[in-house]
Design a protein around this motif. Sequence first.
Motif, PDB file in Angstrom:
ATOM      1  N   PRO A   1      -3.717   2.470   4.997  1.00 12.70           N
ATOM      2  CA  PRO A   1      -2.642   1.833   4.233  1.00 12.70           C
ATOM      3  C   PRO A   1      -1.466   1.488   5.137  1.00 12.70           C
ATOM      4  CG  PRO A   1      -2.587   4.201   3.884  1.00 12.70           C
ATOM      5  CD  PRO A   1      -3.756   3.913   4.808  1.00 12.70           C
TER       6      PRO A   1
ATOM      7  N   VAL B   1      -9.531   3.926   0.524  1.00 18.98           N
ATOM      8  CA  VAL B   1      -8.450   3.555   1.427  1.00 18.98           C
ATOM      9  C   VAL B   1      -8.687   4.245   2.773  1.00 18.98           C
ATOM     10  CG1 VAL B   1      -5.967   3.698   1.858  1.00 18.98           C
ATOM     11  CG2 VAL B   1      -6.812   3.320  -0.475  1.00 18.98           C
TER      12      VAL B   1
ATOM     13  N   ALA C   1       0.818  -1.206   0.000  1.00 18.30           N
ATOM     14  CA  ALA C   1       0.000   0.000   0.000  1.00 18.30           C
ATOM     15  C   ALA C   1       0.855   1.261   0.000  1.00 18.30           C
ATOM     16  CB  ALA C   1      -0.932  -0.019   1.207  1.00 18.30           C
TER      17      ALA C   1
ATOM     18  N   CYS D   1      -3.770  -3.215   3.118  1.00 17.65           N
ATOM     19  CA  CYS D   1      -4.522  -1.974   3.039  1.00 17.65           C
ATOM     20  C   CYS D   1      -5.977  -2.251   3.398  1.00 17.65           C
ATOM     21  CB  CYS D   1      -4.422  -1.401   1.623  1.00 17.65           C
ATOM     22  SG  CYS D   1      -5.048   0.268   1.495  1.00 17.65           S
TER      23      CYS D   1
END
Length: 166
Positions: A92, A89, A61, A97
């Motif tokens: 991360p 997201v 990520a 993630c």
Amino acid sequence: MADFDLVGTVSLEQPDGAQGSGARRSYRTTLPGLTAVVTGHPKAFPVNDISSGGMCVTMPASRLSKGQVLPFDLFIAGRLFLKDVRAKVVRPSATECAFVFEPLALQQETKLDKLILELQKREIIRQRQARDAEKAAANAQHAAQGASAQQSGGDGQPLPTIHLSL
């Protein structure tokens, strides 16, 4: 989520500290063979866990930033399960993630909810079977101890012979 007290009334208030504490809102489960593919890219990433609200994917990520939205296709054992699921997201890290789903189409939401429910049912059945097996083993052990306790005084010593005059 509601809590129940001893007399069965429902409390709709959250426990202390639950408001804004980052507590998960949905049941999370795992499914071996569930993968996520960023739409248009060839690499499939394993899904660590999934819920009706989001998923955690094993993927580097490092290039992703919090708030970024990606389109995914979800596959189960290589077969397309959900197409074009958009996810934002939220966490991360170097190896995985966490994503929260953007609003899903009704059909996508229904399919995902059904999958989660079926996995939850299987987990409940597995836990019940494990609990029943433990009870059966404990009952068998108790019965074996009871039989040996009847033949002995319960402390491992044989019971004295009882003589009755007739």
